[in-house]
Design a protein around this motif. Sequence first.
Motif, PDB file in Angstrom:
ATOM      1  N   GLY A 107       9.731 -17.709  -0.176  1.00  0.00           N
ATOM      2  CA  GLY A 107       8.881 -18.651   0.519  1.00  0.00           C
ATOM      3  C   GLY A 107       7.419 -18.296   0.417  1.00  0.00           C
ATOM      4  N   PHE A 108       6.623 -19.130   1.019  1.00  0.00           N
ATOM      5  CA  PHE A 108       5.182 -18.933   1.052  1.00  0.00           C
ATOM      6  C   PHE A 108       4.836 -17.574   1.658  1.00  0.00           C
ATOM      7  N   GLU A 109       5.520 -17.198   2.741  1.00  0.00           N
ATOM      8  CA  GLU A 109       5.204 -15.957   3.445  1.00  0.00           C
ATOM      9  C   GLU A 109       5.402 -14.739   2.566  1.00  0.00           C
ATOM     10  N   GLN A 110       6.461 -14.740   1.757  1.00  0.00           N
ATOM     11  CA  GLN A 110       6.736 -13.593   0.887  1.00  0.00           C
ATOM     12  C   GLN A 110       5.642 -13.433  -0.166  1.00  0.00           C
ATOM     13  N   ILE A 111       5.176 -14.533  -0.736  1.00  0.00           N
ATOM     14  CA  ILE A 111       4.108 -14.463  -1.739  1.00  0.00           C
ATOM     15  C   ILE A 111       2.781 -14.127  -1.066  1.00  0.00           C
ATOM     16  N   HIS A 112       2.523 -14.734   0.079  1.00  0.00           N
ATOM     17  CA  HIS A 112       1.261 -14.503   0.785  1.00  0.00           C
ATOM     18  C   HIS A 112       1.114 -13.047   1.213  1.00  0.00           C
ATOM     19  N   SER A 113       2.203 -12.433   1.650  1.00  0.00           N
ATOM     20  CA  SER A 113       2.120 -11.049   2.113  1.00  0.00           C
ATOM     21  C   SER A 113       1.865 -10.059   0.977  1.00  0.00           C
ATOM     22  N   ARG A 114       2.166 -10.442  -0.253  1.00  0.00           N
ATOM     23  CA  ARG A 114       1.983  -9.535  -1.387  1.00  0.00           C
ATOM     24  C   ARG A 114       0.872  -9.988  -2.338  1.00  0.00           C
ATOM     25  N   ARG A 115      -0.042 -10.796  -1.845  1.00  0.00           N
ATOM     26  CA  ARG A 115      -1.077 -11.329  -2.723  1.00  0.00           C
ATOM     27  C   ARG A 115      -2.044 -10.253  -3.211  1.00  0.00           C
ATOM     28  N   ASP A 116      -2.200  -9.146  -2.473  1.00  0.00           N
ATOM     29  CA  ASP A 116      -3.055  -8.062  -2.949  1.00  0.00           C
ATOM     30  C   ASP A 116      -2.460  -7.415  -4.200  1.00  0.00           C
ATOM     31  N   LEU A 117      -1.150  -7.232  -4.225  1.00  0.00           N
ATOM     32  CA  LEU A 117      -0.491  -6.688  -5.421  1.00  0.00           C
ATOM     33  C   LEU A 117      -0.609  -7.641  -6.598  1.00  0.00           C
ATOM     34  N   LEU A 118      -0.473  -8.938  -6.326  1.00  0.00           N
ATOM     35  CA  LEU A 118      -0.613  -9.929  -7.388  1.00  0.00           C
ATOM     36  C   LEU A 118      -2.042  -9.960  -7.917  1.00  0.00           C
ATOM     37  N   ALA A 119      -3.020  -9.824  -7.033  1.00  0.00           N
ATOM     38  CA  ALA A 119      -4.428  -9.817  -7.463  1.00  0.00           C
ATOM     39  C   ALA A 119      -4.706  -8.602  -8.340  1.00  0.00           C
ATOM     40  N   ASP A 120      -4.172  -7.457  -7.976  1.00  0.00           N
ATOM     41  CA  ASP A 120      -4.362  -6.267  -8.803  1.00  0.00           C
ATOM     42  C   ASP A 120      -3.719  -6.438 -10.178  1.00  0.00           C
ATOM     43  N   ALA A 121      -2.547  -7.052 -10.211  1.00  0.00           N
ATOM     44  CA  ALA A 121      -1.859  -7.245 -11.481  1.00  0.00           C
ATOM     45  C   ALA A 121      -2.589  -8.220 -12.385  1.00  0.00           C
ATOM     46  N   CYS A 122      -3.278  -9.196 -11.803  1.00  0.00           N
ATOM     47  CA  CYS A 122      -3.985 -10.215 -12.591  1.00  0.00           C
ATOM     48  C   CYS A 122      -5.448  -9.877 -12.819  1.00  0.00           C
ATOM     49  N   PHE A 123      -5.881  -8.696 -12.443  1.00  0.00           N
ATOM     50  CA  PHE A 123      -7.277  -8.277 -12.572  1.00  0.00           C
ATOM     51  C   PHE A 123      -8.194  -9.262 -11.859  1.00  0.00           C
ATOM     52  N   ALA A 124      -7.807  -9.673 -10.666  1.00  0.00           N
ATOM     53  CA  ALA A 124      -8.553 -10.680  -9.919  1.00  0.00           C
ATOM     54  C   ALA A 124      -9.151 -10.060  -8.663  1.00  0.00           C
ATOM     55  N   ALA A 125     -10.222 -10.669  -8.188  1.00  0.00           N
ATOM     56  CA  ALA A 125     -10.836 -10.216  -6.946  1.00  0.00           C
ATOM     57  C   ALA A 125     -10.033 -10.687  -5.742  1.00  0.00           C
ATOM     58  N   GLU A 126      -9.485 -11.879  -5.818  1.00  0.00           N
ATOM     59  CA  GLU A 126      -8.757 -12.458  -4.692  1.00  0.00           C
ATOM     60  C   GLU A 126      -7.767 -13.493  -5.215  1.00  0.00           C
ATOM     61  N   ILE A 127      -6.664 -13.638  -4.494  1.00  0.00           N
ATOM     62  CA  ILE A 127      -5.699 -14.701  -4.780  1.00  0.00           C
ATOM     63  C   ILE A 127      -5.488 -15.480  -3.496  1.00  0.00           C
ATOM     64  N   TYR A 128      -5.685 -16.791  -3.587  1.00  0.00           N
ATOM     65  CA  TYR A 128      -5.429 -17.684  -2.465  1.00  0.00           C
ATOM     66  C   TYR A 128      -4.069 -18.334  -2.690  1.00  0.00           C
ATOM     67  N   VAL A 129      -3.269 -18.368  -1.640  1.00  0.00           N
ATOM     68  CA  VAL A 129      -1.928 -18.935  -1.718  1.00  0.00           C
ATOM     69  C   VAL A 129      -1.896 -20.179  -0.852  1.00  0.00           C
ATOM     70  N   ASP A 130      -1.506 -21.311  -1.434  1.00  0.00           N
ATOM     71  CA  ASP A 130      -1.429 -22.584  -0.705  1.00  0.00           C
ATOM     72  C   ASP A 130      -0.020 -23.137  -0.828  1.00  0.00           C
ATOM     73  N   ARG A 131       0.496 -23.629   0.271  1.00  0.00           N
ATOM     74  CA  ARG A 131       1.803 -24.286   0.211  1.00  0.00           C
ATOM     75  C   ARG A 131       1.600 -25.786   0.064  1.00  0.00           C
TER      76      ARG A 131
END
Length: 190
Positions: A129-153
């Motif tokens: 769900g949205f919550e599972q992706i939202h809670s791990r967005r820092d790990l996803l940002a690090d993997a994508c070489f990004a400053a921030e990842i915004y998650v929208d449902r």
Amino acid sequence: MTHDNHVPELARQLAPVKRPNPLLRLYHWRYEIFAVTLLPYAVISLVRWLGPIWSVVALVVAFNWIFYWRAARRHLRGRLRAIVVQHRLRSAFAGARICTVDGRRPAILWTRPVDGDVVVSLFCPAGIGFEQIHSRRDLLADACFAAEIYVDRHPKYGALVTLTICTSAFRREPSRAASPGEVVPLRAHS
């Protein structure tokens, strides 16, 4: 607090992440397969059609056109970044254990560059769900070489999630409108 809330998360952490089947793997690598197979074929066909000297001239003109035309260069850079982000996200989903209890990961439906950012549309199978992706967005940002990842449902369909991968460190607040009359939808990220 009961232990029943932690059982699905423990099962998710212990279960192996499923590897994609061969057809899905070909789909994941479609751009690279295209580059390795069809581009050499196109160059050989160009040489046969124009001859070796004029095909070199045509290729030099095409490369210079892309190099000197800023919009074409920006578009090409954005598409290449979107391709890299797809591969990085698939690996990050497995590494961050963003998967169902039986190991299925979210499916990347579409990736597109938008104003220097990369917008990714995901389909989440039941159990993610949205919550599972939202809670791990820092790990996803690090993997994508990004400053921030915004998650929208998605407002209507719970299985659709949109990731906005921001490459620059300084961003304006996305929920603030430029003028009082402009309506901007509320974002679900924090």
